[in-house]
Design a protein around this motif. Structure first.
Motif, short mmCIF file in Angstrom:
data_model
loop_
_atom_site.label_atom_id
_atom_site.label_comp_id
_atom_site.label_asym_id
_atom_site.label_seq_id
_atom_site.Cartn_x
_atom_site.Cartn_y
_atom_site.Cartn_z
N GLY A 1 0.82 -1.20 0.00
CA GLY A 1 0.00 0.00 0.00
C GLY A 1 0.85 1.24 0.00
O GLY A 1 2.08 1.18 0.12
N VAL A 2 0.20 2.39 -0.15
CA VAL A 2 0.88 3.69 -0.14
C VAL A 2 0.13 4.62 0.78
O VAL A 2 -1.10 4.70 0.73
CB VAL A 2 0.95 4.31 -1.56
CG1 VAL A 2 1.49 5.74 -1.49
CG2 VAL A 2 1.82 3.47 -2.47
N ALA A 3 0.86 5.34 1.63
CA ALA A 3 0.31 6.42 2.45
C ALA A 3 1.19 7.64 2.19
O ALA A 3 2.35 7.66 2.58
CB ALA A 3 0.33 6.05 3.93
N THR A 4 0.63 8.64 1.52
CA THR A 4 1.46 9.73 1.02
C THR A 4 0.85 11.11 1.27
O THR A 4 -0.38 11.25 1.35
CB THR A 4 1.69 9.56 -0.50
OG1 THR A 4 2.42 10.67 -1.02
CG2 THR A 4 0.37 9.45 -1.25
N GLY A 5 1.72 12.09 1.35
CA GLY A 5 1.28 13.47 1.44
C GLY A 5 0.86 14.05 0.11
O GLY A 5 0.40 15.20 0.05
N LYS A 6 1.01 13.29 -0.98
CA LYS A 6 0.57 13.76 -2.29
C LYS A 6 -0.94 13.83 -2.35
O LYS A 6 -1.65 13.20 -1.56
CB LYS A 6 1.06 12.80 -3.39
CG LYS A 6 2.56 12.69 -3.53
CD LYS A 6 2.94 11.72 -4.62
CE LYS A 6 2.84 12.34 -6.00
NZ LYS A 6 3.80 13.44 -6.21
N SER A 7 -1.44 14.55 -3.32
CA SER A 7 -2.87 14.56 -3.58
C SER A 7 -3.25 13.29 -4.33
O SER A 7 -2.39 12.62 -4.92
CB SER A 7 -3.25 15.78 -4.42
OG SER A 7 -2.69 15.65 -5.74
N ARG A 8 -4.54 12.97 -4.32
CA ARG A 8 -4.99 11.80 -5.08
C ARG A 8 -4.66 11.96 -6.57
O ARG A 8 -4.19 11.02 -7.21
CB ARG A 8 -6.50 11.62 -4.88
CG ARG A 8 -7.17 10.61 -5.82
CD ARG A 8 -6.48 9.26 -5.83
NE ARG A 8 -6.46 8.65 -4.52
CZ ARG A 8 -5.77 7.53 -4.25
NH1 ARG A 8 -5.05 6.94 -5.19
NH2 ARG A 8 -5.78 7.01 -3.03
N ASP B 1 -5.30 14.35 0.77
CA ASP B 1 -6.59 15.01 0.59
C ASP B 1 -7.77 14.06 0.81
O ASP B 1 -8.91 14.39 0.53
CB ASP B 1 -6.69 15.66 -0.79
CG ASP B 1 -6.39 14.71 -1.94
OD1 ASP B 1 -6.10 13.52 -1.68
OD2 ASP B 1 -6.42 15.16 -3.10
N GLU B 2 -7.47 12.87 1.37
CA GLU B 2 -8.51 11.89 1.66
C GLU B 2 -8.62 11.58 3.16
O GLU B 2 -9.56 10.91 3.59
CB GLU B 2 -8.23 10.58 0.91
CG GLU B 2 -8.24 10.76 -0.60
CD GLU B 2 -7.73 9.54 -1.33
OE1 GLU B 2 -8.19 9.30 -2.47
OE2 GLU B 2 -6.86 8.82 -0.79
N ALA B 3 -7.65 12.03 3.92
CA ALA B 3 -7.63 11.78 5.37
C ALA B 3 -6.73 12.82 6.00
O ALA B 3 -6.01 13.54 5.31
CB ALA B 3 -7.11 10.37 5.66
N ALA B 4 -6.75 12.90 7.32
CA ALA B 4 -5.86 13.83 8.02
C ALA B 4 -4.42 13.52 7.64
O ALA B 4 -4.03 12.37 7.46
CB ALA B 4 -6.05 13.68 9.53
N GLY B 5 -3.63 14.58 7.48
CA GLY B 5 -2.25 14.41 7.03
C GLY B 5 -1.33 13.87 8.12
O GLY B 5 -1.65 13.89 9.31
N LYS B 6 -0.18 13.39 7.70
CA LYS B 6 0.84 12.90 8.63
C LYS B 6 1.25 14.04 9.57
O LYS B 6 1.25 15.19 9.18
CB LYS B 6 2.07 12.43 7.85
CG LYS B 6 1.78 11.34 6.84
CD LYS B 6 3.02 11.06 5.99
CE LYS B 6 2.69 10.05 4.90
NZ LYS B 6 3.84 9.79 4.01
N PRO B 7 1.60 13.70 10.82
CA PRO B 7 1.74 12.36 11.41
C PRO B 7 0.47 11.77 12.01
O PRO B 7 0.54 10.76 12.70
CB PRO B 7 2.79 12.60 12.50
CG PRO B 7 2.50 13.98 12.98
CD PRO B 7 2.11 14.76 11.74
N ASP B 8 -0.68 12.38 11.77
CA ASP B 8 -1.93 11.78 12.21
C ASP B 8 -2.02 10.36 11.65
O ASP B 8 -1.68 10.13 10.49
CB ASP B 8 -3.11 12.63 11.70
CG ASP B 8 -4.43 12.19 12.30
OD1 ASP B 8 -4.94 11.13 11.91
OD2 ASP B 8 -4.96 12.92 13.15
N PRO B 9 -2.48 9.39 12.41
CA PRO B 9 -2.50 8.00 11.95
C PRO B 9 -3.66 7.64 11.03
O PRO B 9 -3.79 6.48 10.61
CB PRO B 9 -2.59 7.20 13.25
CG PRO B 9 -3.37 8.09 14.16
CD PRO B 9 -2.88 9.49 13.84
N ALA B 10 -4.51 8.60 10.67
CA ALA B 10 -5.74 8.28 9.94
C ALA B 10 -5.49 7.52 8.64
O ALA B 10 -6.21 6.55 8.34
CB ALA B 10 -6.53 9.56 9.65
#
Length: 217
Positions: free
Chosen positions: A106-113, A136-145
């Motif tokens: 999987g990928v968890a990124t600060g990029k936009s979709r 832009d789909e969940a709270a940004g890092k470092p939030d664990p969302a």
């Protein structure tokens, strides 16, 4: 030795050799708008955060009215370098090999979709990743969302997963989600800075990162 069923990767600075491009785009956007020019170190630190969080960190007095203009200039500069951006050498074959072995990716990124989809399509990697999450789909890092959503979507328990990233934001996100982390020091944050976040393990090169994961998946 602990083994993992799944690996969640950060994108920029971890898989994609894009750190210098992001730094240049952020600094150019500041110059375009006549804002104080952040140092390379300051611009590197915000990589991995959402664009809004990064901009407010770099320019604390940036007004909401100027945020849209700043984001537009940043994206324009970043996209102008699109063709120059590539995966770190060996990453394409490595990712495909993990996928073929049945490792969940999987990928968890600060990029936009939009930005991540563009990159995945350009590299023909969309089928390699079972799930991805963007800032832009969940709270940004470092939030664990982002990680928590991926765990839910992929029906994974935290102990089955390792997060791989090049910033303290990635390491802290993993910790808050109860997930192990492998920090890599060839991206945005230095080995010393990454160490302050206490990752599960730390790799200094792409080869070291790949070897660590191959032994544990």
């Amino acid at each position: 030795m602990k083994t993992y069923r799944a690996v969640i990767f950060d994108w920029d600075g971890t898989l994609m050799d894009s750190t210098q491009h992001i730094v240049a785009a952020l600094r150019s956007a500041c110059a375009d708008l006549g804002l104080p020019l952040p140092s390379v170190e300051e611009a590197s630190w915000v990589i991995g955060l959402s664009i809004e969080a990064a901009l407010y960190r770099l320019v604390p007095d940036l007004t909401s009215e100027r945020m849209e203009a700043f984001a537009e200039r940043y994206r324009a500069h970043f996209l102008s370098q699109d063709r120059e951006q590539q995966l770190f050498p060996g990453q394409d074959a490595f990712l495909r090999g993990l996928h073929q072995r049945g490792v969940v990716l999987g990928v968890a990124t600060g990029k936009s979709r939009r930005g991540l989809d563009r990159a995945l399509d350009a590299l023909a990697l969309r089928e390699v990743f079972q799930a991805t999450r963007c800032a832009d789909e969940a709270a940004g890092k470092p939030d664990p969302a982002m990680l928590e959503q991926l765990l839910h979507e992929l029906s994974l328990e935290p102990f089955e997963v390792v997060m791989v990233g090049d910033t303290t934001h990635d390491v802290l996100m993993a910790r808050y989600a109860g997930v192990d982390s492998l920090a890599v020091s060839y991206g945005a944050h230095s080995r010393k800075e990454l160490g302050t976040a206490e990752p599960t393990a730390l790799a200094s090169s792409v080869g070291d990162m790949q070897a660590w994961l191959l032994a544990r998946t």
